[in-house]
Design an enzyme around this catalytic site. Structure first.
Site, PDB file in Angstrom:
ATOM      1  N   ASN A  32       0.904  -1.190   0.006  1.00 12.02           N
ATOM      2  CA  ASN A  32       0.030  -0.023   0.109  1.00 12.02           C
ATOM      3  C   ASN A  32       0.960   1.151   0.072  1.00 12.02           C
ATOM      4  O   ASN A  32       2.056   1.112   0.021  1.00 12.02           O
ATOM      5  CB  ASN A  32      -0.745   0.005   1.302  1.00 12.02           C
ATOM      6  CG  ASN A  32      -1.997  -1.169   1.094  1.00 12.02           C
ATOM      7  OD1 ASN A  32      -2.676  -1.188   0.136  1.00 12.02           O
ATOM      8  ND2 ASN A  32      -1.920  -2.011   2.166  1.00 12.02           N
ATOM      9  N   THR A  33       0.292   2.376   0.064  1.00  7.24           N
ATOM     10  CA  THR A  33       0.780   3.612  -0.221  1.00  7.24           C
ATOM     11  C   THR A  33       2.212   3.691   0.977  1.00  7.24           C
ATOM     12  O   THR A  33       1.886   3.403   1.906  1.00  7.24           O
ATOM     13  CB  THR A  33      -0.020   4.793   0.339  1.00  7.24           C
ATOM     14  OG1 THR A  33      -1.257   4.595  -0.167  1.00  7.24           O
ATOM     15  CG2 THR A  33       0.557   6.073   0.037  1.00  7.24           C
ATOM     16  N   GLN A  34       3.143   3.885   0.445  1.00  5.45           N
ATOM     17  CA  GLN A  34       4.526   4.067   1.424  1.00  5.45           C
ATOM     18  C   GLN A  34       4.730   5.326   1.549  1.00  5.45           C
ATOM     19  O   GLN A  34       5.687   5.870   2.168  1.00  5.45           O
ATOM     20  CB  GLN A  34       5.392   2.982   1.021  1.00  5.45           C
ATOM     21  CG  GLN A  34       5.079   1.558   0.860  1.00  5.45           C
ATOM     22  CD  GLN A  34       4.912   1.097   2.082  1.00  5.45           C
ATOM     23  OE1 GLN A  34       5.335   1.244   3.046  1.00  5.45           O
ATOM     24  NE2 GLN A  34       3.857   0.126   2.075  1.00  5.45           N
ATOM     25  N   ALA A  35       4.305   6.435   0.669  1.00  6.25           N
ATOM     26  CA  ALA A  35       4.944   7.800   0.900  1.00  6.25           C
ATOM     27  C   ALA A  35       3.902   8.694   0.099  1.00  6.25           C
ATOM     28  O   ALA A  35       3.149   8.035  -0.788  1.00  6.25           O
ATOM     29  CB  ALA A  35       6.102   7.932   0.025  1.00  6.25           C
TER      30      ALA A  35
END
Lengths: 265, 264, 261
Positions: A32-35
């Site tokens: 999933n979104t890491q940044a």
């Protein structure tokens, strides 16, 4: 030239080194979104006698690039609350769509003859957003935002609270996200250190303080802009202005700054 | 030449996305990973008396060097019949990661409410303490990052304090400090509540020294101890300050006291 | 011997357009002892007649608190009611957890309406054999709802369901105009009077067989209005109210004598 589609629009390997293409993999564990990618900077808000002032600039940055200069980061909920978003803009837009849906569902439940009675107020909305953000962090799929919710609580008293990407929620007479926590909070706390102080502030003074904060942030936060939105929430409703311009700037102080840049003295 | 060998027939890389390099960025490249925890600072303290328990916590909420809020309670009434908890008899304090603390509190409260609905009576502190341990342990592999303390009166009416680690180990104690300034407050408590290193003057030398006999402290004594403990912690720890919230649990109910602490 | 081909399940219509299983479930409600609910501008009360299966057994509970602001009175299968009650309790707790407020009463009622309706449209399922009166308060004021096994829900000013409830309804219809401005105590008295109308000959309201549930708005010390927590009153707690609506003093005394014995 590399004609493979996964190489399109990528920095050249021979200049920038091997590109990290691992995120294109469809096998392996779900990621999933890491940044955050396109981001908004600070949101500032201050309680006063009979409401809350909240402001955020209209810039969405792509790293250090000032990418979108007309992005409205204050959203009105049910004409009674304002939500201010810092952090990832796509997550903000997702939340905005979600809150619109929630507002529509909610207006079906309320009595049209008394639309104010029983609708979700800012305190309810903040609680809901906190639960939402906390759930997403538990799923390791966070919404990369810090959110300020401004409005009134069930006793019609001014309400201001924050929730971040980890679901940490708190409330204070004045709040600021991002850079604002360092630059704007000290200014606002001068005028409203306690709830009692905030309850004495007039609307005009509160707006003035918040505008001053926006100016200081523009002076010092490189990811900020001089065009901003400001909203005042009271019992009478929400007054939102989305195309404000910072006034009476004075960059005289810049001359005296030493120790960054190229100056030698 | 990798540049020209994208043709599968030539044994080069394919056009498919699955043929993109599987390795992460080369060394030195920045990798951003989501950290689901933060430390929101603050400290808590609980002391059990003969027929009362005092639970206390400061009200500052920090992240890093920022003060997020000067009034964010860490001490909560649990298991009343209503949301305002006016008839509650158990108190929970949580310190560590605030969002987990909040979630833990609400979960335990919901469980107490369901218990009341099913059994028609309030949960005992002992039962609640055991249940809290289970809740924490169930999340053993993604823990609630909180140091919880549960306080109330036991079946005999004596003060009871149960303290926990984040994964559910617990024990009943006379007193316990938790959170950022725990290591500052706990030795003070050892000395002042359990009379550690206090001896009867003139009772002998070396091992012959007689320990000062332990006697239960009065409510006023304990209140003063709590205040002193926090004043000390505020002085030496940046994450502690702003306000002191105290809950005094007696057979007549729970009294909440709010006192100022230094805001620097 | 073959009377009706269309009542084997709840998903088949009869040629007349009826679903017999649902109608039979509605009959189960009429077997239950009577419950009455009334609203005023400030309060909503539920009163119920409890029954004991036999002399030696205890009286079956009729009124349940769901949450701070809502409660139900049941007529029909108690065990089916418990399923609905648990469900409502969970929903109220969940709503309070996510929004920090009382679940609006209509939303709550719509939830059990939808739940009950599903049972009338899926093969192998059985409709709930219970009718409910749901009493609650929210920002829009006090509410009383009726719920039927068909999934039908309707808001009411005053209503009664259960055995011989027609008599109670007649009383309520006759006094309809009075309710809006009633005080809390007056409203309970009307409820008990309506309940008495439905009693069989020679039966009286006693502290054993009468149950009262109340919620509404009350004035707080600082003058603001506060929600009065929904509370069920049983036993000695209802004695005063029963006496206040006794036909005459002697009868009331006679009744309490019998109770003591």
């Amino acid at each position: 030239m590399d004609h493979r589609p996964q190489a399109w629009g990528r920095p050249r390997d021979d200049i920038y080194g091997a590109y990290d293409g691992s995120y294109l993999q469809t096998t392996g564990p779900k990621q999933n979104t890491q940044a955050p990618v396109v981001t908004g900077t600070s949101v500032v808000a201050l309680k006063f006698k009979d409401g809350v002032v909240i402001a955020a600039d209209n810039l969405a940055s792509y790293g250090s690039l000032a990418r979108f200069t007309d992005v409205k980061r204050l959203r009105v909920f049910l004409d009674t609350s304002v939500v201010g978003f810092g952090g990832d803009v796509s997550d903000m837009q997702y939340l905005d769509r979600h809150l619109n849906e929630l507002a529509i569902d909610e207006s079906y439940e309320t009595d049209p003859s008394a639309p104010d009675a029983g609708a979700l107020n800012a305190a309810n909305l903040h609680k809901y957003l906190q639960k939402l953000m906390y759930k997403r962090r538990n799923d390791f799929d966070p919404l990369w935002n810090q959110i300020l919710v401004a409005g009134l609580d069930s006793g019609s008293k001014p309400f201001l609270a924050s929730v971040d990407l980890r679901g940490t929620a708190f409330s204070s007479p004045s709040l600021a996200s991002g850079f604002g926590a360092a630059l704007a909070q000290p200014i606002m706390r001068k005028y409203a250190a306690t709830e009692e102080d905030a309850a004495k502030l007039s609307r005009e003074d509160a707006v003035k303080v918040v505008q001053e904060c926006m100016k200081v942030l523009y002076y010092r936060d490189a990811r900020s802009m001089d065009k901003y939105s400001i909203a005042v929430v009271t019992k009478e409703g929400v007054e939102l202005k989305e195309d404000e311009q910072l006034e009476k700037q004075s960059w005289a102080f810049a001359e005296r700054i030493r120790g960054y840049g190229t100056q030698t003295v | 030449m990798a540049m020209f060998s994208q043709n599968p027939i030539m044994n080069g890389p394919n056009y498919s996305f699955s043929d993109t390099p599987k390795v992460n960025a080369p060394e030195g490249a920045r990798q951003h990973r989501f950290d689901p925890y933060t430390d929101n600072g603050g400290s808590t303290l609980a002391i059990a008396g003969k027929d009362f328990t005092i639970m206390a916590g400061d009200t500052r909420l920090t992240s890093g060097y920022s003060i997020n809020s000067r009034y964010h309670p860490k001490v909560f009434k649990i298991g009343g019949t209503t949301a305002d908890q006016k008839d509650a008899s158990i108190v929970l304090s949580v310190v560590g990661f605030a969002a987990d603390g909040e979630a833990l509190k609400e979960r335990l409260d919901a469980i107490c409410k369901m218990y009341r609905y099913r059994h028609g009576k309030a949960m005992s502190v002992k039962a609640c303490a055991q249940r809290l341990s289970t809740i924490l342990y169930q999340k053993r592999f993604f823990p609630y990052y909180t140091y919880a303390i549960l306080g109330g009166l036991d079946e005999e009416g004596n003060g009871a304090v149960y303290s926990y680690d984040p994964v559910g180990s617990y024990e009943r104690e006379q007193c316990r400090a938790g959170g950022a300034a725990a290591s500052l407050i706990m030795p003070f408590l050892d000395n002042q509540v359990n009379f550690k290193n206090q001896y009867v003057p003139g009772s002998g030398e070396g091992h012959a020294l007689q320990e000062r006999p332990r006697n239960p402290l009065s409510r006023t004594e304990v209140e003063i101890l709590v205040k002193d403990a926090f004043d000390g912690a505020v002085e030496r720890h940046i994450e502690v300050g702003d306000g002191l919230q105290m809950m005094v649990i007696t057979k007549d109910g729970i009294e909440e006291i709010l006192l100022p602490l230094k805001r620097d | 011997m073959f009377r009706n081909n269309y009542d084997n399940d709840s998903v088949t219509f009869s040629p007349q357009g009826r679903i017999f299983q649902v109608e039979y479930a509605a009959e189960a409600v009429k077997q239950g002892s009577v419950v009455v609910g009334i609203t005023s501008k400030k309060h909503v009360v539920l009163v119920a007649l409890k029954r004991n299966a036999e002399e030696l057994s205890s009286y079956q509970k009729k009124i349940f608190a769901i949450d701070e602001h809502a409660g139900i009175a049941i007529a029909g299968l108690t065990s089916d009611a418990r399923v609905l009650s648990n469900f409502m309790k969970q929903q109220c707790l969940g709503h309070r957890l996510t929004y920090g407020r009382d679940l609006p009463v209509r939303t709550l009622v719509d939830m059990i309406g939808a739940k009950a309706q599903q049972n009338t449209q899926q093969y192998g399922k059985r409709p709930y054999g219970v009718g409910l009166l749901i009493a609650g308060v929210d920002e829009q004021g006090p509410h009383l709802f009726e719920f039927q096994p068909s999934g039908m829900t309707e808001e009411m000013v005053a209503f009664a369901i259960g055995a011989r409830s027609q008599m109670a309804r007649t009383y309520l219809e006759k006094n309809l105009e009075l309710f809006a401005d009633c005080s809390r105590e007056e409203l309970i008295a009307h409820g008990l009077k309506a309940l008495k109308e439905s009693l069989v000959q020679d039966r009286e309201l006693t502290i054993e067989n009468t149950s009262v549930g109340v919620t509404g708005f009350s004035k707080a010390d600082d003058g603001s209005t506060k929600v009065e927590q929904f509370k069920v009153f049983d036993g000695q707690e209802v004695n005063g109210w029963i006496e206040s609506v006794a036909d005459d003093k002697a009868a009331a005394e006679g009744e309490s004598m019998e109770v003591d014995g």
